[in-house]
Design a protein around this motif. Structure first.
Motif, short mmCIF file in Angstrom:
data_model
loop_
_atom_site.label_atom_id
_atom_site.label_comp_id
_atom_site.label_asym_id
_atom_site.label_seq_id
_atom_site.Cartn_x
_atom_site.Cartn_y
_atom_site.Cartn_z
N VAL A 83 24.03 102.44 5.00
CA VAL A 83 24.13 102.93 6.37
C VAL A 83 22.98 103.89 6.63
O VAL A 83 22.72 104.80 5.84
CB VAL A 83 25.47 103.65 6.60
CG1 VAL A 83 25.53 104.22 8.01
CG2 VAL A 83 26.62 102.69 6.38
N TYR A 84 22.28 103.68 7.73
CA TYR A 84 21.15 104.53 8.08
C TYR A 84 21.64 105.71 8.90
O TYR A 84 22.24 105.54 9.97
CB TYR A 84 20.12 103.72 8.87
CG TYR A 84 18.92 104.53 9.32
CD1 TYR A 84 17.88 104.79 8.45
CD2 TYR A 84 18.84 105.02 10.62
CE1 TYR A 84 16.78 105.53 8.85
CE2 TYR A 84 17.75 105.76 11.03
CZ TYR A 84 16.72 106.01 10.14
OH TYR A 84 15.63 106.74 10.55
N ILE A 85 21.42 106.92 8.39
CA ILE A 85 21.79 108.14 9.09
C ILE A 85 20.52 108.77 9.65
O ILE A 85 19.67 109.26 8.91
CB ILE A 85 22.48 109.15 8.15
CG1 ILE A 85 23.69 108.50 7.48
CG2 ILE A 85 22.90 110.39 8.92
CD1 ILE A 85 24.79 108.13 8.44
N PRO A 86 20.34 108.77 10.99
CA PRO A 86 19.13 109.36 11.58
C PRO A 86 19.00 110.83 11.20
O PRO A 86 19.97 111.58 11.21
CB PRO A 86 19.37 109.20 13.09
CG PRO A 86 20.34 108.08 13.20
CD PRO A 86 21.22 108.18 12.01
N GLY A 87 17.78 111.21 10.84
CA GLY A 87 17.54 112.58 10.44
C GLY A 87 17.82 112.86 8.99
O GLY A 87 17.38 113.88 8.45
N THR A 88 18.55 111.96 8.32
CA THR A 88 18.86 112.12 6.90
C THR A 88 18.09 111.10 6.07
O THR A 88 17.50 111.42 5.04
CB THR A 88 20.36 111.96 6.65
OG1 THR A 88 21.07 112.98 7.37
CG2 THR A 88 20.69 112.07 5.17
N HIS A 89 18.10 109.85 6.51
CA HIS A 89 17.42 108.78 5.79
C HIS A 89 16.08 108.46 6.45
O HIS A 89 15.90 108.68 7.65
CB HIS A 89 18.29 107.52 5.77
CG HIS A 89 19.62 107.73 5.11
ND1 HIS A 89 20.76 107.06 5.48
CD2 HIS A 89 20.00 108.56 4.10
CE1 HIS A 89 21.76 107.45 4.73
NE2 HIS A 89 21.32 108.36 3.89
N THR A 90 15.18 107.93 5.65
CA THR A 90 13.87 107.52 6.12
C THR A 90 13.64 106.07 5.76
O THR A 90 13.89 105.68 4.61
CB THR A 90 12.76 108.39 5.51
OG1 THR A 90 13.00 109.77 5.83
CG2 THR A 90 11.39 107.99 6.05
N LEU A 91 13.21 105.28 6.70
CA LEU A 91 12.93 103.89 6.43
C LEU A 91 11.69 103.75 5.55
O LEU A 91 10.70 104.46 5.74
CB LEU A 91 12.72 103.11 7.72
CG LEU A 91 13.94 102.91 8.62
CD1 LEU A 91 13.53 102.19 9.89
CD2 LEU A 91 15.02 102.13 7.90
N GLY A 92 11.77 102.86 4.57
CA GLY A 92 10.63 102.59 3.71
C GLY A 92 9.57 101.79 4.45
O GLY A 92 9.74 101.38 5.61
#
Length: 509
Positions: A83-92
């Motif tokens: 799950v992608y959490i904006p502000g927490t995760h960064t797309l590779g």
């Protein structure tokens, strides 16, 4: 855009927590009683049956392990969803977000020739509380073209808005004839009619009809546009709507290509704030606010529109948004780059605010929305990304020296300025927000933290940072500017961004 769902254990007991978002999908592995389900629906033998079977084995001299090898238990823990959490995760480098259509009832994307900073939903005669698909929606928008002379006011008709096809929906069906035609995953149809507009359109607002449907054919359907030239134009878009619905309809350019009225009160000052009062066609009232802190009122009479010359002047910086009170016809609220929210009464002499929140946000207050059902609630969005809900019963008179009230709720989920905010038209605890961080978020203030779930640890990375009131995150657009609920299609949301429009309906609302 995906359903956040995770399984974990606490003292050996399985549990499940679900919440909607927009990037991945996962299948639950526990039933409603918290027990693991037998995927093969085998009957489970009792201890007595097992004992009897062992006894029979001794009598027959047959070891069951010789026939069926022992099943080894796995110590592997189910993987948490991606799950992608904006502000927490960064797309590779090679990663992209994929929407999870299992959490959408409907989702369509539509490209346009020129970006639209603002739009509004037009009422129609197709009925209220519409649940059937395919759906149809009408909107009015204003462009931001690369040249001033290319700008337009456009009425769009979105049709063939089908229900989103879910992956694997047909896998459990024994009869292909049982498939519902409403579930066909087809492209929507976008038709439009346009009229030229001098300069880019900063904001568009449509006249709220006296009833829930489109105004009668005998009456004009007024739309106001805030132009970058400093002028506010009022148009009658009814002919554009009629031409979309009537084959062979011929537009009269002498009627459609010229505004019904132009407000010159602001001089050359540009502006964004604008709102119509909900009133009858013979007593229209329009408020407009500019970057020089002034607010003007324009009213209608049987002979036409009349722009009042005396402005409202309590703000000290650009007026960013305006909202009429849903319950008091002479009262309105405004917000400003001076960080304040002001409450006004048009009957007050001197054109000064009657109450206010001096420091509502730490930065510019960009947008506000007045709850039409619980009329003492107002929600605001700031340039710092914060969203705050205010109880207007706690707001004191201007100049009273009383400290600002504390918001009844405050959220800092967005990581960039809030660009749009709006209460749900029929659910007084739910609102939608849009931010410059390319998110549309849906919130429910009625949701509270479940104390039974505290201390159980994270079910996936970053989930502990997700407010329980956050129902849904919709992504996939770039430079989102405005979001509106459709008042006649419950739960449907339309958003505009640099790359076009999205219209969607989620299972969360």
């Amino acid at each position: 855009m995906s359903k956040r769902s995770a399984n974990d254990t606490q003292d050996g007991q399985p549990f499940q927590k679900t919440q909607a978002s927009g990037n991945r999908r996962e299948v639950p592995v526990v039933d409603e009683r918290g027990e693991f389900e037998d995927a093969w629906e085998d009957e489970i033998e009792s201890d007595e049956e097992i004992t009897n079977a062992n006894a029979e084995e001794d009598e027959d001299g047959m070891d069951i392990d010789e026939v069926l090898p022992a099943i080894e238990e796995s110590d592997e823990v189910p993987q948490a969803p991606l799950v992608y959490i904006p502000g927490t995760h960064t797309l590779g480098k090679d990663e992209i977000l994929e929407p999870d259509d299992s959490v959408y009832i409907m989702r369509h994307s539509m490209n346009v020739n020129w970006p639209c900073l603002s739009f509004d939903i037009l009422r129609d005669n197709l009925g209220d509380e519409r649940q059937r698909f395919p759906a149809t929606a009408y909107i009015v928008a204003g462009t931001q073209a690369d040249e001033m002379s290319k700008n337009e006011v456009i009425v769009y008709k979105m049709s063939s808005l089908h229900r989103t096809q879910k992956d694997g929906d047909d896998s459990d069906s024994d009869n292909e004839d049982d498939d519902d035609d409403e579930d066909l995953d087809e492209d929507a149809i976008l038709e439009y009619r346009s009229i030229p507009h001098a300069g880019g359109v900063n904001r568009v607002r449509a006249q709220p009809p006296a009833s829930s449907s489109l105004p009668p054919v005998s009456q004009p359907y007024h739309v106001a546009t805030w132009a970058e030239t400093g002028k506010v134009h009022i148009w009658d878009v009814r002919p554009l709507i009629e031409s979309l619905d009537t084959p062979g309809y011929s537009l009269d350019k002498s009627r459609t290509h010229l505004p019904v009225f132009t407000i010159n009160s602001h001089g050359k000052a540009e502006g964004f704030a604008m709102d119509w009062a909900a009133s009858g066609p013979s007593s229209l009232r329009l408020l407009t606010g500019d970057i020089h802190s002034k607010i003007y009122l324009t009213t209608s009479t049987p002979s036409g529109f009349n722009a009042l010359s005396q402005p409202f002047t309590s703000h000290t910086s650009s007026v960013e948004d305006i909202q009429w009170s849903p319950s008091e016809p002479t009262v309105f609220a405004s917000c400003s780059a001076d960080r304040s929210i002001q409450i006004w009464d048009v009957r007050t002499k001197g054109r000064k605010s009657v109450a206010g929140i001096v420091t509502a946000h730490d930065s510019d207050v960009n947008v506000i929305s007045w709850n039409r059902l619980t009329t003492y609630l107002l929600v605001s969005g700031g340039d710092e990304g914060a969203i705050k809900t205010w109880d207007l019963r706690n707001v004191k008179k201007s100049g009273s020296g009383v400290l600002d009230p504390v918001p009844v709720a405050s959220f800092t989920w967005h990581k960039a300025p809030i660009t749009s905010i709006e209460w749900h038209p029929s659910e007084d605890s739910i609102f939608a927000a849009a931010g410059a961080d390319d998110q549309v978020t849906l919130w429910d203030l009625a949701v509270e933290q479940d104390d039974d779930e505290t201390g159980m640890g994270e079910t996936f990375a970053g989930e502990s940072q997700v407010p329980p009131q956050l129902l849904f995150v919709h992504q996939g657009q770039q430079d989102i500017k405005e979001v509106h609920w459709h008042p006649q299609i419950p739960g449907s949301v339309i958003s505009t961004a640099a790359d076009g429009f999205n219209i969607f309906k989620t299972i969360s609302v």
